[in-house]
Design an enzyme around this catalytic site. Structure first.
Site, mmCIF file in Angstrom:
data_model
loop_
_atom_site.group_PDB
_atom_site.id
_atom_site.type_symbol
_atom_site.label_atom_id
_atom_site.label_comp_id
_atom_site.label_asym_id
_atom_site.label_seq_id
_atom_site.Cartn_x
_atom_site.Cartn_y
_atom_site.Cartn_z
ATOM 1 N N HIS A 1 69.385 37.017 94.858
ATOM 2 C CA HIS A 1 69.837 37.050 93.472
ATOM 3 C C HIS A 1 68.722 36.714 92.490
ATOM 4 O O HIS A 1 68.719 37.224 91.361
ATOM 5 C CB HIS A 1 71.015 36.096 93.260
ATOM 6 C CG HIS A 1 72.334 36.680 93.629
ATOM 7 N ND1 HIS A 1 72.855 36.617 94.899
ATOM 8 C CD2 HIS A 1 73.256 37.359 92.888
ATOM 9 C CE1 HIS A 1 74.030 37.224 94.930
ATOM 10 N NE2 HIS A 1 74.298 37.681 93.722
ATOM 11 N N ASN B 1 81.778 41.735 95.228
ATOM 12 C CA ASN B 1 80.479 42.282 95.617
ATOM 13 C C ASN B 1 80.481 42.651 97.097
ATOM 14 O O ASN B 1 79.654 42.170 97.891
ATOM 15 C CB ASN B 1 79.364 41.285 95.307
ATOM 16 C CG ASN B 1 78.027 41.967 95.071
ATOM 17 O OD1 ASN B 1 77.886 43.178 95.268
ATOM 18 N ND2 ASN B 1 77.029 41.200 94.665
#
EC number: 2.3.1.-
Length: 422
Positions: A276, A245
């Site tokens: 998140h 990521n």
């Protein structure tokens, strides 16, 4: 104002996450509004910081990366909405800087510096745009293989089996750790598929061109989000995080790590958990990640130099650290997959919190090198790929000098060429 923008955007995203989790579908992965909101939050906050750096801070107070990304004039409404809502990255990203996007939209992303034989810089421009066809085809092939793996192998190796009562009671420790590794490895292809497909979509539209390597081969990895080979063969916790990521890690570094006044590692992991979502498992994973990161850094700083002189010894060291890294990563991310508190603690208690305890002991035994303030502070702990990316990203960064002539196109191209030579 940039702080208010950051708090508002992150707060609104949190409200969206709470709505999705506790009203609609707790424990289910679904394609809904919260996914695009996560990407838009990154764009809004990163642009706010870039405008602040470009318009309200002195140039000498900025780090090289901040100086390169700084936006020197306020974007128009059309430019702002285009950056945040463009069709290529609205669903799954990946995040890109505002200046990279504007460079692409204005058709200036294919400029190239070439060097004459005598070493003098000679600015030239490509007459035709480089084709992304090969890069797109390769990434689509990776997408197909990742999807096939996910549809066939992943379902036969569920992460939830790690907390199965019968399995925990009958399986030996080596078998349990081996299954932990393969089950978490099998859980990764869905991310490989999503991020690689998002990268391919941007490349197919012509966005993502970084330049040419030393062999003259086009590079379409400007906004790539992962490096699969480095992930699967990482020999340190840091190396894994450096290649996983990537664009989100860059965002965390730019809006949090570089600007944190204390405990930047802890603040960055907490921000990552908030971004998140609101599942407790996210917080357990990222708080565990803080321990793992600090412990891995302490070990690497204190013992690695004893094993790098002999190639044979270094090979053995790399094998051992690869095994340790894969075990640590798998152990850390189990709550991220299980999501809830009870199954996560069931897993950790079945392992007797062994790696938590080991990390704490490592931090007590090995001194963690203190970093100096200023640029050296961030340089000492900045990810390797991040330093390379930000050096190479000068290849694509434009000065965007509509109202500020101090960043001319000639300077931009010279900067790109120097970065490419490095």
């Amino acid at each position: 104002l940039f702080r208010y923008c950051f708090v508002f955007a992150l707060g609104y995203l949190t409200v969206c996450q709470i709505t999705r989790v506790y009203i609609f579908d707790y424990g289910q992965y679904s394609a809904d509004f919260s996914g695009p909101m996560m990407i838009i939050t990154q764009k809004i906050t990163s642009l706010a910081f870039e405008i602040h750096d470009g318009m309200f801070r002195k140039n000498e107070d900025l780090t090289p990366s901040q100086r390169c990304l700084a936006v020197r004039r306020m974007p128009s409404l059309l430019e702002y909405l285009s950056y945040n809502c463009n069709f290529m990255g609205i669903l799954a990203g990946p995040l890109c800087s505002y200046k990279d996007y504007i460079t692409f939209i204005e058709g200036r992303s294919y400029q190239l510096q070439q060097s004459e034989a005598n070493g003098k810089e000679d600015t030239k421009y490509e007459q035709t745009d480089p084709s992304p066809n090969i890069a797109v085809a390769q990434k689509l092939l990776i997408c197909g293989l990742s999807l096939l793996f996910h549809m066939t192998i992943t379902k036969t190796l569920p992460v939830e089996y790690n907390i199965d009562d019968n399995f925990r009671a009958t399986a030996s420790w080596p078998v349990r750790f081996f299954y932990l590794y393969v089950s978490l490895m099998a859980a990764r292809p869905k991310y490989y598929f999503a991020w690689t497909l998002a990268d391919a979509i941007n490349n197919a539209a012509g966005f993502g061109f970084r330049g040419y390597d030393k062999n003259g081969v086009t590079r379409w990895d400007l906004i790539s989000n992962l490096r699969i080979q480095q992930i699967e063969f990482s020999t340190s916790f840091k190396m894994f995080l450096d290649n996983w990521n990537i664009q989100t890690a860059l965002w965390l570094k730019r809006v949090c790590y570089e600007r944190a006044t204390f405990s930047p590692t802890i603040q960055t992991f907490i921000l990552s958990a908030i971004w998140h979502g609101v599942y407790p498992g996210y917080y357990l994973t990222f708080l565990t990640g803080v321990l793992m990161t600090l412990a891995a850094r302490a070990i690497r700083n204190n013992i690695r130099h004893y094993f790098v002189e002999s190639p044979a010894v270094k090979l053995c060291y790399d094998i051992v650290t690869w095994m340790a890294t894969q075990a640590a990563i798998s152990y850390t991310v189990v709550p991220f997959v299980l999501l809830s508190v009870k199954p996560s603690f069931t897993f950790y208690s079945s392992c007797y919190f062994c790696l938590h305890i080991a990390s704490i002991l490592v931090l007590l035994v090995f001194p963690l090198k203190r970093t100096q303030k200023g640029s050296k502070k961030h340089e000492s702990v900045q990810p390797m790929w991040s330093r390379k990316l930000e050096e190479e990203s000068l290849l694509q960064k434009n000065s965007y000098s509509t109202t500020n002539n101090s960043f001319s196109q000639k300077q931009e191209i010279t900067c790109r060429y120097q970065a490419l030579k490095q």
